[in-house]
Motif scaffolding. Structure first.
Motif, PDB file in Angstrom:
ATOM      1  N   LEU A  75     -15.346 -16.367 -19.079  1.00 29.87           N
ATOM      2  CA  LEU A  75     -14.218 -15.773 -18.377  1.00 29.87           C
ATOM      3  C   LEU A  75     -14.707 -15.305 -17.014  1.00 29.87           C
ATOM      4  CD1 LEU A  75     -11.252 -14.604 -18.493  1.00 29.87           C
ATOM      5  CD2 LEU A  75     -12.343 -12.454 -19.164  1.00 29.87           C
ATOM      6  N   THR A  76     -14.016 -15.710 -15.957  1.00 27.32           N
ATOM      7  CA  THR A  76     -14.393 -15.291 -14.609  1.00 27.32           C
ATOM      8  C   THR A  76     -13.206 -14.598 -13.956  1.00 27.32           C
ATOM      9  OG1 THR A  76     -15.964 -17.119 -14.395  1.00 27.32           O
ATOM     10  CG2 THR A  76     -15.240 -16.064 -12.365  1.00 27.32           C
ATOM     11  N   ILE A  77     -13.482 -13.432 -13.417  1.00 20.98           N
ATOM     12  CA  ILE A  77     -12.476 -12.655 -12.693  1.00 20.98           C
ATOM     13  C   ILE A  77     -12.961 -12.539 -11.254  1.00 20.98           C
ATOM     14  CG2 ILE A  77     -11.273 -10.441 -12.507  1.00 20.98           C
ATOM     15  CD1 ILE A  77     -12.041  -9.990 -15.507  1.00 20.98           C
ATOM     16  N   ARG A  78     -12.142 -12.983 -10.315  1.00 16.13           N
ATOM     17  CA  ARG A  78     -12.484 -12.922  -8.890  1.00 16.13           C
ATOM     18  C   ARG A  78     -11.312 -12.316  -8.129  1.00 16.13           C
ATOM     19  NH1 ARG A  78     -16.736 -16.097  -7.456  1.00 16.13           N
ATOM     20  NH2 ARG A  78     -17.371 -17.641  -8.977  1.00 16.13           N
ATOM     21  N   GLY A  79     -11.608 -11.745  -7.006  1.00 16.58           N
ATOM     22  CA  GLY A  79     -10.537 -11.222  -6.181  1.00 16.58           C
ATOM     23  C   GLY A  79     -11.072 -10.486  -4.993  1.00 16.58           C
ATOM     24  N   GLN A  80     -10.185  -9.749  -4.377  1.00 14.59           N
ATOM     25  CA  GLN A  80     -10.611  -8.917  -3.258  1.00 14.59           C
ATOM     26  C   GLN A  80      -9.660  -7.751  -3.091  1.00 14.59           C
ATOM     27  OE1 GLN A  80     -10.544 -11.634   0.131  1.00 14.59           O
ATOM     28  NE2 GLN A  80      -9.141 -10.245   1.132  1.00 14.59           N
ATOM     29  N   ARG A  81     -10.182  -6.707  -2.518  1.00 13.16           N
ATOM     30  CA  ARG A  81      -9.358  -5.529  -2.217  1.00 13.16           C
ATOM     31  C   ARG A  81      -9.712  -5.067  -0.812  1.00 13.16           C
ATOM     32  NH1 ARG A  81     -11.983  -2.212  -7.037  1.00 13.16           N
ATOM     33  NH2 ARG A  81     -14.124  -2.624  -6.517  1.00 13.16           N
ATOM     34  N   GLU A  82      -8.685  -4.673  -0.113  1.00 17.37           N
ATOM     35  CA  GLU A  82      -8.850  -4.257   1.279  1.00 17.37           C
ATOM     36  C   GLU A  82      -8.253  -2.868   1.452  1.00 17.37           C
ATOM     37  OE1 GLU A  82     -10.544  -5.984   3.461  1.00 17.37           O
ATOM     38  OE2 GLU A  82     -10.797  -7.692   2.100  1.00 17.37           O
ATOM     39  N   PRO A  83      -8.873  -2.037   2.286  1.00 14.58           N
ATOM     40  CA  PRO A  83      -8.290  -0.714   2.532  1.00 14.58           C
ATOM     41  C   PRO A  83      -6.956  -0.858   3.259  1.00 14.58           C
ATOM     42  CG  PRO A  83     -10.171  -1.106   3.976  1.00 14.58           C
ATOM     43  CD  PRO A  83     -10.087  -2.263   3.039  1.00 14.58           C
ATOM     44  N   GLU A  84      -6.068   0.124   3.043  1.00 19.31           N
ATOM     45  CA  GLU A  84      -4.742   0.040   3.634  1.00 19.31           C
ATOM     46  C   GLU A  84      -4.746   0.258   5.143  1.00 19.31           C
ATOM     47  OE1 GLU A  84      -1.948   2.431   1.515  1.00 19.31           O
ATOM     48  OE2 GLU A  84      -2.271   1.328  -0.344  1.00 19.31           O
TER      49      GLU A  84
END
Length: 149
Positions: A75-84
């Motif tokens: 299982l692979t979980i990828r993503g990104q988060r950016e400050p508002e």
């Protein structure tokens, strides 16, 4: 002063967790990162009689920013988060939050029904539910004493 704060706070390490487990593998490929450093998600993994459940806190990411795949029992979980909002680096006193790309690959302990896997995101907590292909059934085996003649 900023360099000292960065050194103490570990800015740039890009990791939410340093806890190693024997069921987690580092991604061998880096095709998704385009050369950027990726943070590693912290996860909890547990089982019920019917499912394997993976939970991760992913505050700051929306469902459209998360990619989940299941390939050959990994299982692979990828993503990104950016400050508002963009804050100039010189304005920070302390910076611990990781922003940017993240990924985590997990070797599943048992075969799952890939067509029935589901994922949800609620209040920054990602829950992936993977139904077991062969739910555990317990069989008790009686031990008999053999007589030697």
């Amino acid at each position: 002063m900023k360099k000292l704060i960065d050194k103490i706070s570990g800015v740039g390490r890009g990791s939410d967790s340093t806890k190693p487990t024997n069921q987690v593998v580092e991604p061998e490929h880096n095709w998704f990162s385009f050369g950027e450093e990726e943070g590693q998600l912290s996860v909890d993994i547990y089982q019920t009689e019917e499912d394997i459940v993976v939970i991760s806190t992913i505050a700051g990411a929306s469902a459209k920013d998360i990619d989940i795949s299941l390939t050959d029992g990994i299982l692979t979980i990828r993503g990104q988060r950016e400050p508002e909002e963009a804050i100039p680096l010189d304005n920070y006193f302390y910076r611990e939050c990781y922003w940017g790309r993240f990924a985590r690959s997990i070797i599943l302990p048992t075969e799952v029904k890939s067509e029935e896997v589901s994922a949800s995101l609620h209040n920054g907590v990602l829950t992936v539910t993977l139904p077991k292909a062969n739910p555990t059934t317990q069989t008790n085996i009686a031990v008999i004493t053999r007589r030697e003649d």
